[in-house]
Write a protein that holds these residues in place. Structure first.
Motif, PDB file in Angstrom:
ATOM      1  N   GLY A   1      -8.948  -2.357   2.869  1.00  0.00           N
ATOM      2  CA  GLY A   1      -8.352  -1.060   2.600  1.00  0.00           C
ATOM      3  C   GLY A   1      -6.860  -1.084   2.311  1.00  0.00           C
ATOM      4  O   GLY A   1      -6.253  -0.034   2.099  1.00  0.00           O
ATOM      5  N   ARG A   2      -6.271  -2.252   2.280  1.00  0.00           N
ATOM      6  CA  ARG A   2      -4.845  -2.382   1.998  1.00  0.00           C
ATOM      7  C   ARG A   2      -4.660  -3.016   0.612  1.00  0.00           C
ATOM      8  O   ARG A   2      -5.504  -3.776   0.133  1.00  0.00           O
ATOM      9  CB  ARG A   2      -4.139  -3.242   3.050  1.00  0.00           C
ATOM     10  CG  ARG A   2      -4.337  -2.769   4.481  1.00  0.00           C
ATOM     11  CD  ARG A   2      -3.805  -1.355   4.699  1.00  0.00           C
ATOM     12  NE  ARG A   2      -2.339  -1.318   4.624  1.00  0.00           N
ATOM     13  CZ  ARG A   2      -1.629  -0.190   4.756  1.00  0.00           C
ATOM     14  NH1 ARG A   2      -2.257   0.989   4.915  1.00  0.00           N
ATOM     15  NH2 ARG A   2      -0.321  -0.234   4.694  1.00  0.00           N
ATOM     16  N   THR A   3      -3.544  -2.733  -0.019  1.00  0.00           N
ATOM     17  CA  THR A   3      -3.279  -3.197  -1.383  1.00  0.00           C
ATOM     18  C   THR A   3      -2.192  -4.267  -1.388  1.00  0.00           C
ATOM     19  O   THR A   3      -1.120  -4.081  -0.808  1.00  0.00           O
ATOM     20  CB  THR A   3      -2.850  -2.019  -2.276  1.00  0.00           C
ATOM     21  OG1 THR A   3      -3.904  -1.050  -2.308  1.00  0.00           O
ATOM     22  CG2 THR A   3      -2.567  -2.491  -3.690  1.00  0.00           C
ATOM     23  N   TYR A   4      -2.470  -5.383  -2.074  1.00  0.00           N
ATOM     24  CA  TYR A   4      -1.534  -6.504  -2.111  1.00  0.00           C
ATOM     25  C   TYR A   4      -1.124  -6.885  -3.534  1.00  0.00           C
ATOM     26  O   TYR A   4      -0.503  -7.922  -3.748  1.00  0.00           O
ATOM     27  CB  TYR A   4      -2.151  -7.714  -1.405  1.00  0.00           C
ATOM     28  CG  TYR A   4      -2.369  -7.480   0.066  1.00  0.00           C
ATOM     29  CD1 TYR A   4      -1.383  -7.780   0.995  1.00  0.00           C
ATOM     30  CD2 TYR A   4      -3.563  -6.931   0.530  1.00  0.00           C
ATOM     31  CE1 TYR A   4      -1.570  -7.553   2.352  1.00  0.00           C
ATOM     32  CE2 TYR A   4      -3.769  -6.701   1.887  1.00  0.00           C
ATOM     33  CZ  TYR A   4      -2.773  -7.007   2.788  1.00  0.00           C
ATOM     34  OH  TYR A   4      -2.973  -6.770   4.137  1.00  0.00           O
ATOM     35  N   GLY A   5      -1.469  -6.051  -4.496  1.00  0.00           N
ATOM     36  CA  GLY A   5      -1.073  -6.320  -5.868  1.00  0.00           C
ATOM     37  C   GLY A   5      -1.456  -5.156  -6.764  1.00  0.00           C
ATOM     38  O   GLY A   5      -2.340  -4.358  -6.425  1.00  0.00           O
ATOM     39  N   LEU A   6      -0.786  -5.046  -7.893  1.00  0.00           N
ATOM     40  CA  LEU A   6      -1.144  -4.052  -8.902  1.00  0.00           C
ATOM     41  C   LEU A   6      -1.879  -4.756 -10.036  1.00  0.00           C
ATOM     42  O   LEU A   6      -1.411  -5.782 -10.537  1.00  0.00           O
ATOM     43  CB  LEU A   6       0.100  -3.346  -9.444  1.00  0.00           C
ATOM     44  CG  LEU A   6       0.810  -2.396  -8.493  1.00  0.00           C
ATOM     45  CD1 LEU A   6       2.025  -1.772  -9.185  1.00  0.00           C
ATOM     46  CD2 LEU A   6      -0.128  -1.300  -7.999  1.00  0.00           C
TER      47      LEU A   6
ATOM     48  N   THR B   1       0.815  -1.224   0.000  1.00  0.00           N
ATOM     49  CA  THR B   1       0.000   0.000   0.000  1.00  0.00           C
ATOM     50  C   THR B   1       0.840   1.261   0.000  1.00  0.00           C
ATOM     51  O   THR B   1       0.639   2.158  -0.838  1.00  0.00           O
ATOM     52  CB  THR B   1      -0.940   0.007   1.217  1.00  0.00           C
ATOM     53  OG1 THR B   1      -1.670  -1.218   1.257  1.00  0.00           O
ATOM     54  CG2 THR B   1      -1.904   1.180   1.133  1.00  0.00           C
ATOM     55  N   ASP B   2       1.753   1.358   0.931  1.00  0.00           N
ATOM     56  CA  ASP B   2       2.573   2.574   1.041  1.00  0.00           C
ATOM     57  C   ASP B   2       3.548   2.713  -0.118  1.00  0.00           C
ATOM     58  O   ASP B   2       3.822   3.821  -0.593  1.00  0.00           O
ATOM     59  CB  ASP B   2       3.340   2.565   2.375  1.00  0.00           C
ATOM     60  CG  ASP B   2       2.395   2.579   3.578  1.00  0.00           C
ATOM     61  OD1 ASP B   2       1.259   3.076   3.432  1.00  0.00           O
ATOM     62  OD2 ASP B   2       2.793   2.075   4.639  1.00  0.00           O
ATOM     63  N   ASP B   3       4.067   1.594  -0.613  1.00  0.00           N
ATOM     64  CA  ASP B   3       5.053   1.623  -1.694  1.00  0.00           C
ATOM     65  C   ASP B   3       4.458   2.112  -3.013  1.00  0.00           C
ATOM     66  O   ASP B   3       5.172   2.665  -3.847  1.00  0.00           O
ATOM     67  CB  ASP B   3       5.653   0.233  -1.912  1.00  0.00           C
ATOM     68  CG  ASP B   3       6.377  -0.284  -0.680  1.00  0.00           C
ATOM     69  OD1 ASP B   3       7.109   0.498  -0.056  1.00  0.00           O
ATOM     70  OD2 ASP B   3       6.193  -1.465  -0.347  1.00  0.00           O
ATOM     71  N   VAL B   4       3.155   1.873  -3.211  1.00  0.00           N
ATOM     72  CA  VAL B   4       2.529   2.228  -4.491  1.00  0.00           C
ATOM     73  C   VAL B   4       1.490   3.335  -4.333  1.00  0.00           C
ATOM     74  O   VAL B   4       0.685   3.568  -5.239  1.00  0.00           O
ATOM     75  CB  VAL B   4       1.880   0.983  -5.145  1.00  0.00           C
ATOM     76  CG1 VAL B   4       2.936  -0.075  -5.431  1.00  0.00           C
ATOM     77  CG2 VAL B   4       0.767   0.424  -4.274  1.00  0.00           C
ATOM     78  N   ALA B   5       1.524   4.028  -3.211  1.00  0.00           N
ATOM     79  CA  ALA B   5       0.518   5.064  -2.948  1.00  0.00           C
ATOM     80  C   ALA B   5       0.490   6.129  -4.031  1.00  0.00           C
ATOM     81  O   ALA B   5      -0.568   6.693  -4.341  1.00  0.00           O
ATOM     82  CB  ALA B   5       0.792   5.712  -1.586  1.00  0.00           C
ATOM     83  N   ASP B   6       1.628   6.405  -4.652  1.00  0.00           N
ATOM     84  CA  ASP B   6       1.684   7.459  -5.668  1.00  0.00           C
ATOM     85  C   ASP B   6       0.996   7.072  -6.969  1.00  0.00           C
ATOM     86  O   ASP B   6       0.580   7.949  -7.737  1.00  0.00           O
ATOM     87  CB  ASP B   6       3.144   7.846  -5.952  1.00  0.00           C
ATOM     88  CG  ASP B   6       4.005   6.672  -6.391  1.00  0.00           C
ATOM     89  OD1 ASP B   6       3.710   5.531  -5.973  1.00  0.00           O
ATOM     90  OD2 ASP B   6       4.967   6.888  -7.153  1.00  0.00           O
ATOM     91  N   VAL B   7       0.825   5.778  -7.215  1.00  0.00           N
ATOM     92  CA  VAL B   7       0.219   5.355  -8.477  1.00  0.00           C
ATOM     93  C   VAL B   7      -1.191   4.791  -8.333  1.00  0.00           C
ATOM     94  O   VAL B   7      -1.914   4.664  -9.318  1.00  0.00           O
ATOM     95  CB  VAL B   7       1.108   4.308  -9.200  1.00  0.00           C
ATOM     96  CG1 VAL B   7       2.489   4.881  -9.466  1.00  0.00           C
ATOM     97  CG2 VAL B   7       1.201   3.012  -8.405  1.00  0.00           C
ATOM     98  N   LEU B   8      -1.602   4.463  -7.134  1.00  0.00           N
ATOM     99  CA  LEU B   8      -2.926   3.873  -6.939  1.00  0.00           C
ATOM    100  C   LEU B   8      -4.067   4.706  -7.517  1.00  0.00           C
ATOM    101  O   LEU B   8      -5.004   4.142  -8.107  1.00  0.00           O
ATOM    102  CB  LEU B   8      -3.183   3.601  -5.454  1.00  0.00           C
ATOM    103  CG  LEU B   8      -2.435   2.420  -4.839  1.00  0.00           C
ATOM    104  CD1 LEU B   8      -2.842   2.254  -3.380  1.00  0.00           C
ATOM    105  CD2 LEU B   8      -2.706   1.132  -5.603  1.00  0.00           C
TER     106      LEU B   8
ATOM    107  N   THR C   1      -8.276   2.219 -12.347  1.00  0.00           N
ATOM    108  CA  THR C   1      -9.724   2.233 -12.169  1.00  0.00           C
ATOM    109  C   THR C   1     -10.074   1.405 -10.928  1.00  0.00           C
ATOM    110  O   THR C   1      -9.421   0.395 -10.640  1.00  0.00           O
ATOM    111  CB  THR C   1     -10.452   1.627 -13.381  1.00  0.00           C
ATOM    112  OG1 THR C   1     -10.092   0.251 -13.514  1.00  0.00           O
ATOM    113  CG2 THR C   1     -10.090   2.377 -14.663  1.00  0.00           C
ATOM    114  N   PRO C   2     -11.086   1.817 -10.172  1.00  0.00           N
ATOM    115  CA  PRO C   2     -11.470   1.075  -8.966  1.00  0.00           C
ATOM    116  C   PRO C   2     -11.793  -0.386  -9.254  1.00  0.00           C
ATOM    117  O   PRO C   2     -11.448  -1.275  -8.472  1.00  0.00           O
ATOM    118  CB  PRO C   2     -12.699   1.837  -8.475  1.00  0.00           C
ATOM    119  CG  PRO C   2     -12.502   3.237  -8.968  1.00  0.00           C
ATOM    120  CD  PRO C   2     -11.854   3.075 -10.315  1.00  0.00           C
ATOM    121  N   ALA C   3     -12.457  -0.655 -10.390  1.00  0.00           N
ATOM    122  CA  ALA C   3     -12.824  -2.031 -10.723  1.00  0.00           C
ATOM    123  C   ALA C   3     -11.585  -2.902 -10.898  1.00  0.00           C
ATOM    124  O   ALA C   3     -11.557  -4.070 -10.487  1.00  0.00           O
ATOM    125  CB  ALA C   3     -13.655  -2.063 -12.002  1.00  0.00           C
ATOM    126  N   ALA C   4     -10.554  -2.337 -11.502  1.00  0.00           N
ATOM    127  CA  ALA C   4      -9.331  -3.108 -11.731  1.00  0.00           C
ATOM    128  C   ALA C   4      -8.597  -3.395 -10.427  1.00  0.00           C
ATOM    129  O   ALA C   4      -8.007  -4.460 -10.248  1.00  0.00           O
ATOM    130  CB  ALA C   4      -8.413  -2.357 -12.696  1.00  0.00           C
TER     131      ALA C   4
END
Length: 427
Positions: free
Chosen positions: A140-145, A118-125, A129-132
């Motif tokens: 609320g945390r991100t585990y993949g792009l 989450t923190d590492d990719v905060a600049d690109v999140l 698109t939300p669906a993707a």
């Protein structure tokens, strides 16, 4: 599902990998050059255009970051799943690997095998698109792009439809069964299917369950683990009605998907009139066979008369890049580089994937893929592949059971009971 051919891209509006230059920061070795780093990267893009594009991206990243070596392991869908399962069950994970999200990723997260980026990719999140993004975010945390998103539908050969006197694609299930009969009467094999690999067959049962029971039925089953309800049994009965027409190519039970004599090749060489497959189908058909060019068309899975589901409800998924819990920082930077706008757009233009970020839609050139993108944009609901949405054991049982139903060795009632038994034990 070869979902695999398209599952390793995405795009963001900023150049990833430490900024526009694409260089990754690394610890210094003795105050001089960065320490050597090897990134173990597993993916499934075994055919062009993605196979070549990904190799180019890796070489570019290595050139920008001389201290980094990227070791790619490229596997077919089933081999990939089997190897990843074996490795993760041993408590390990590759530095960077393909994921479809859903219940499988959740299990890997719970096991502590996937990095919270989450923190590492905060600049690109914000550029996705939300669906993707949704399949790779938990609490609320991100585990993949995300790397691709799309839907499964019927790809058909316009020339073979015309040969059978079929003037338009069927919009209802009863009309679809009639279409199959018309094609057979005209001496045309109606459907290509990779029976050996099983996952393509599960698309039929999943879509029928969606159309008959609605999305809520599949969501409820994820909670109560009960697949013996009437709507699921009816879905099996309708699939049996299709299988009883013997619509598939000769030897389909032993056929692979992307092999020289597999489902995609049969379709791409004009050996069958239809296949139920995802947005990667045109590229795979052209890679495994000759491809159909302007003779290729697309239509959504038909509505089932009296069903609770809408024909606007879509079934499918995309793909993403997950980072192993113990991966070096450069693995995250490579994921960002892979998903930078200027890199991913090339894959979209080549017809390998669909957009996953805001503003990339114009890069879709193929008219059929534009139709898929439009269908996706207007979807009334969305269901992830069942063999990814549910826990791995349940998803595998769905694939196995549907294969038994299509092969005629189990009844609709029996497969409903078998899936429920595994789901209950996992739940």
């Amino acid at each position: 599902m070869k979902r695999s051919l398209v599952l390793l891209t995405a795009a963001v509006l900023v150049a990833g990998c430490g900024g526009a230059g694409g260089s990754a920061e690394a610890p210094q070795e003795g105050g001089g050059s960065p320490a050597k780093v090897e990134i173990e990267w597993w993916h499934l893009s075994t055919a062009d255009p993605l196979k070549t594009l990904w190799a180019q991206r890796a070489k570019e990243f290595e050139a920008k970051n001389p201290h980094v070596t990227i070791k790619a392991t490229v596997l077919e869908n089933d081999a990939y799943k089997a190897k990843l399962t074996t490795v993760t069950q041993s408590g390990q994970a590759p530095d960077l690997f393909a994921t479809w999200g859903g219940g499988v990723l959740q299990q890997q997260i719970d096991a502590g095998l996937v990095k919270d980026i989450t923190d590492d990719v905060a600049d690109v999140l914000p550029t996705f698109t939300p669906a993707a993004l949704s399949a790779y975010q938990v609490d609320g945390r991100t585990y993949g792009l995300p790397t691709d998103i799309g839907v499964v539908g019927f790809w058909y050969n316009k020339k073979l439809f015309a040969k059978a006197g079929i003037t338009e694609p069927p919009a209802t299930w009863s009309a679809f069964l009639e279409t199959v009969q018309k094609l057979k009467a005209a001496g045309v094999t109606p459907i290509a299917l990779a029976g050996k690999e099983k996952w393509p067959g599960h698309y039929y049962w999943a879509y029928l369950a969606m159309r008959i029971g609605g999305l809520d039925a599949l969501k409820q089953a994820a909670t109560d683990h009960d697949f013996t309800k009437p709507d699921f049994v009816t879905a099996g009965q309708q699939l049996k009605a299709l299988a009883d027409l013997q619509p598939f190519q000769r030897g389909f039970l032993g056929a692979g998907y992307g092999t020289a004599d597999g489902q995609a090749a049969v379709m791409g060489n004009g050996g069958a009139a239809m296949e139920l497959m995802g947005q990667w189908a045109p590229a795979t058909q052209a890679d495994a066979g000759e491809g159909l060019g302007e003779d290729l068309g697309f239509f959504p899975f038909p509505a089932v008369e009296g069903g609770k589901g809408s024909i606007g409800d879509a079934f499918g998924g995309g793909g993403g890049l997950a980072v192993g819990a113990d991966a070096p920082p450069e693995a995250v930077e490579f994921a960002k580089y892979m998903t930078a706008m200027e890199n991913h757009t090339k894959a979209v233009e080549a017809g390998g994937v669909l957009p996953v970020l805001k503003g990339e839609e114009e890069a879709v050139k193929d008219p059929n893929l534009k139709q898929v993108a439009t269908m996706l944009a207007g979807a009334t609901g969305y269901q992830l592949y069942l063999d990814q949405a549910y826990p791995p054991a349940v998803g595998q049982q769905v694939n196995d059971s549907v294969a038994e139903l299509i092969g005629g060795t189990k009844t609709p009632e029996e497969i409903a009971e078998d899936i429920t038994e595994v789901a209950m034990s996992e739940g």
